[in-house]
Design an enzyme around this catalytic site. Structure first.
Site, PDB file in Angstrom:
ATOM      1  N   SER A   1       0.817  -1.212   0.000  1.00 12.68           N
ATOM      2  CA  SER A   1       0.000   0.000   0.000  1.00 12.68           C
ATOM      3  C   SER A   1       0.855   1.268   0.000  1.00 12.68           C
ATOM      4  O   SER A   1       0.516   2.256  -0.643  1.00 12.68           O
ATOM      5  CB  SER A   1      -0.936   0.009   1.208  1.00 12.68           C
ATOM      6  OG  SER A   1      -1.834  -1.086   1.155  1.00 12.68           O
TER       7      SER A   1
ATOM      8  N   GLU B   1      -4.622  -4.336  -5.382  1.00 12.70           N
ATOM      9  CA  GLU B   1      -4.627  -2.904  -5.725  1.00 12.70           C
ATOM     10  C   GLU B   1      -4.930  -2.026  -4.518  1.00 12.70           C
ATOM     11  O   GLU B   1      -5.439  -0.919  -4.643  1.00 12.70           O
ATOM     12  CB  GLU B   1      -5.639  -2.608  -6.851  1.00 12.70           C
ATOM     13  CG  GLU B   1      -5.457  -3.433  -8.111  1.00 12.70           C
ATOM     14  CD  GLU B   1      -4.195  -3.068  -8.884  1.00 12.70           C
ATOM     15  OE1 GLU B   1      -3.510  -2.110  -8.496  1.00 12.70           O
ATOM     16  OE2 GLU B   1      -3.896  -3.755  -9.858  1.00 12.70           O
TER      17      GLU B   1
END
Length: 699
Positions: free
Chosen positions: A165, A451
């Site tokens: 992240s 993602e």
């Protein structure tokens, strides 16, 4: 009766097989064919039919029952199927670049069949190629041509073992050597190895690798992307200095080879830097048109937003499949009844309607949101390719980043909960692997993480809203955005003074009532989150600590409520537009109202706490309206499923087939399993009786 003429709508949408579902289909208030044509259009329907027809006729895509394949065999079959998709050339390279909704449709069609296949195709043809197209320049486009002829096979390498992240902290380096005019790609240690990269495990020959760029005599220029060859296309052996492999079996999607790579002083040409946002001269000087390094960083990671938008669509496909299976099952499964002699379909029970029909409405609402956001993403990418550095382009990027971040979270979580509800609503039969709900659940699960972790992504969205409020407070800037998702905040004082307007359950059947409540809720949560941040900072907390301590119950709730409002608003506008054919208006508007109220219902405590609701009637009206809308949609449920259902070959669920022959299909599939009637291969062990107590431990 003569068969329908080839190319006609009746040939495109043949009647569904008669059977146990016919009673519900006959009671529908609308024509499922008319709704499907309205939602998709003939051109898109023919495109999808062409894909499904090709796959069904091709032995390589034949569904098989029986023993599970090994991971290696599954990956081999998946690669062969991916290769065959390219041979069919459903979309040319030109169409891939210029027909975005068909690209989305192709991914969704392949995913409905098998997400391992869709992921492999998407990561190579779109994720890898789009990264080159959007971040590179003319000198790099040769790689896109080679990707579409499968001369090379690509992957997108951002995430590392120790960083995902937090992309800014990626540790792979790219040092420029002016003497050789090469970049030296290097992994300082195993924690900096690229990890979780789809296609990298066994098949990728080239990767778009993100690394920290260094030029002589200057500090780090930040994260940039490079084209790096990792395997020889002729042998699939690693290139010198590259250690590459597969990370192992996962909880799902095991036809996709997720891999890792470490780079030891790997040299690549200077031209392999994807240089749309920044370049290095032959002499080693760094040049960029972006004065703001943060804007350059965000632009360089723009492909992540497109990936998140794609994941929203992927999640919606899984929900459509699950709801189709569960509703068809519920319309044919009979249990109990008003008398001992009469059993009724479980879809007649209010509990089953309440469990399933809101997820059916969610499939419609989220699908529309997904399509509209996909087109917004295309607009953003077109501006990027035209080197648009206007204020509007920058604001559009920020808005889409916020929408795609919370959108992925909302969609993947809604679908994960929905699949589980569908599994349980199908009872024990839903637990049989052959009925596919388990695979859907396992294959959707990574959408909550890939993602970006959902809870982390929600911070991006709340940060976007709080920054807008800060600019309003500090500079008097208006609340406005290119897609107008925040424009309503300009009227926050007026909205916060409003109270729940409904005086009857019937009033709640209009989704505008839930919309008004959502606008109040977002304004309220934005104010609460902003006040909490101020309190934290006034008490001496750093900016990092203040934001960290304001997530639970405030910023997280704000981001989700804002995205739910956006979905509700877009679906409300779509279902109430003048272009909706009159026979379809009622059912679409019921779906809109049901999704809006059902999404709003978990926030009832906040609506009471903030004073928007008062008295017990407000909460009861919302509950009763949800139940009434479910009841109104009961007779339409099977037809609504027929609209979003995929061919039986693709759905691949005996209890969800279009003919509704629940027990016949289930029994037939059980008997088709290999060795189902065979004696166990280990039967001799059964005949060897144990000597009781022979292994009793001695004290």
């Amino acid at each position: 009766m003569a068969p329908p003429a080839e190319g006609s709508v009746d040939a495109l949408l043949p009647d569904l097989p008669s059977g146990p579902l016919q009673a519900y289909r006959a009671r529908a208030s609308f024509s499922w064919k008319e709704l499907l044509l309205f939602l998709e259009g003939e051109d898109m329907l023919r495109f999808k039919q062409n894909i499904f027809s090709a796959l069904e006729k091709d032995p390589l895509f034949a569904r098989s029952r029986g023993a599970d394949m090994s991971v290696e065999k599954y990956q081999e079959l998946n690669f062969l199927r991916c290769k065959r998709v390219f041979e069919y050339d459903f979309l040319s390279l030109e169409e891939t670049l210029r027909a975005p909704l068909k690209v989305r449709a192709l991914i969704c069609c392949l995913g409905a069949y098998d997400w391992s296949l869709a992921s492999k195709y998407f990561l190579h043809s779109l994720n890898f190629s789009s990264a080159i197209y959007n971040s590179g320049t003319q000198r790099h486009f040769k790689y896109i041509q080679k990707a579409f002829t499968m001369e090379i096979f690509g992957c997108y390498a951002l995430t590392e073992v120790s960083h995902g992240s937090n992309a800014k902290a990626i540790r792979t380096t790219a040092h420029y050597d002016p003497a050789s005019q090469e970049f030296v790609i290097h992994s300082p240690d195993f924690e900096a190895s690229k990890f979780w990269v789809g296609n990298m495990g066994k098949t990728a020959t080239h990767a778009v690798v993100f690394a920290q760029l260094y030029v002589p005599g200057a500090p780090c220029q930040g994260l940039h992307s490079f084209i790096v060859q990792i395997r020889d296309p002729k042998t699939l052996l690693p290139m010198p200095g590259v250690m590459v492999g597969d990370i192992g079996k996962k909880l799902g999607l095991n036809g996709l080879d997720n891999g890792f790579a470490m780079f030891h002083q790997v040299r690549i040409p200077r031209q392999n830097l994807l240089n749309r946002t920044g370049d290095v001269t032959p002499e080693g000087a760094y040049v960029t048109a972006y004065k703001d390094t943060r804007q350059r960083f965000r632009t360089s990671l723009g492909s992540l937003s497109s990936g998140r938008v794609t994941i929203i669509g992927m999640s919606v496909v899984n929900l459509k499949l699950a709801v189709c299976i569960a509703v068809r099952f519920s319309a044919t499964r009979r249990q109990f009844g008003p008398t001992d002699k009469e059993e009724i379909p479980v879809l007649e029970y209010q509990m089953q309607q309440w469990r399933l029909l809101p997820y059916l409405a969610a499939a419609y609402a989220l699908d529309h949101f997904s399509k509209s956001l996909y087109l917004d993403m295309v607009e953003l990418q077109q501006g990027l390719l035209q080197n648009d550095q206007s204020i509007r382009q920058a604001e559009l990027r920020r808005e889409i980043h916020a929408l795609s971040s919370a959108g992925k979270a909302l969609a993947s979580w809604t679908v994960q909960h929905g699949i589980q509800e569908c599994r349980e609503a199908c009872g024990g039969h839903g637990y049989l692997a052959m009925n596919r709900l388990g695979d859907l659940r396992d294959n959707n699960d990574p959408n909550c993480t890939y993602e970006g972790d959902n809870n982390v992504l929600l911070q991006q969205t709340s940060g976007y809203l709080l920054d807008a409020l800060e600019r309003r407070v500090q500079d008097g800037a208006r609340f406005e955005s290119p897609l107008k998702t925040v424009d309503f905040l300009e009227a926050s004082p007026v909205i916060l003074a409003q109270r729940f307007p409904a005086s009857s359950v019937k009033d709640c059947f209009d989704s505008s009532v839930a919309l008004a409540a959502y606008k109040w809720l977002v304004c309220y949560l934005l104010h609460e989150s902003y006040q909490k941040l101020k309190e934290e900072k006034n008490s001496g907390s750093s900016n990092f600590e203040a934001r960290n301590n304001s997530q639970v119950y405030r910023c997280r709730s704000l981001a989700l409520a804002f995205l739910e409002l956006t979905v509700v608003q877009r679906f409300h506008d779509y279902t109430h537009q003048p272009g909706v054919p009159p026979p379809l208006q009622a059912v679409l508007q019921r779906l809109s109202a049901l999704y809006a109220l059902w999404s709003l219902s978990p926030h009832v405590a906040l609506l009471y706490r903030g004073g928007y609701f008062s008295g017990e009637q407000a909460g009861k009206m919302v509950e009763n309206a949800i139940l009434d809308l479910c009841s109104q949609l009961r007779d339409d449920a099977v037809a609504l499923v027929d609209v979003i259902a995929l061919p039986d070959f693709v759905l691949d669920s005996p209890i969800g087939r279009a003919d509704g022959e629940l027990y016949k299909n289930l029994w037939g599939s059980v008997l088709q399993n290999s060795e189902v009637l065979e004696r166990a291969s280990w039967w001799p062990e059964f005949t060897k009786k144990p000597v009781i107590g022979s292994l009793k431990p001695k004290l």
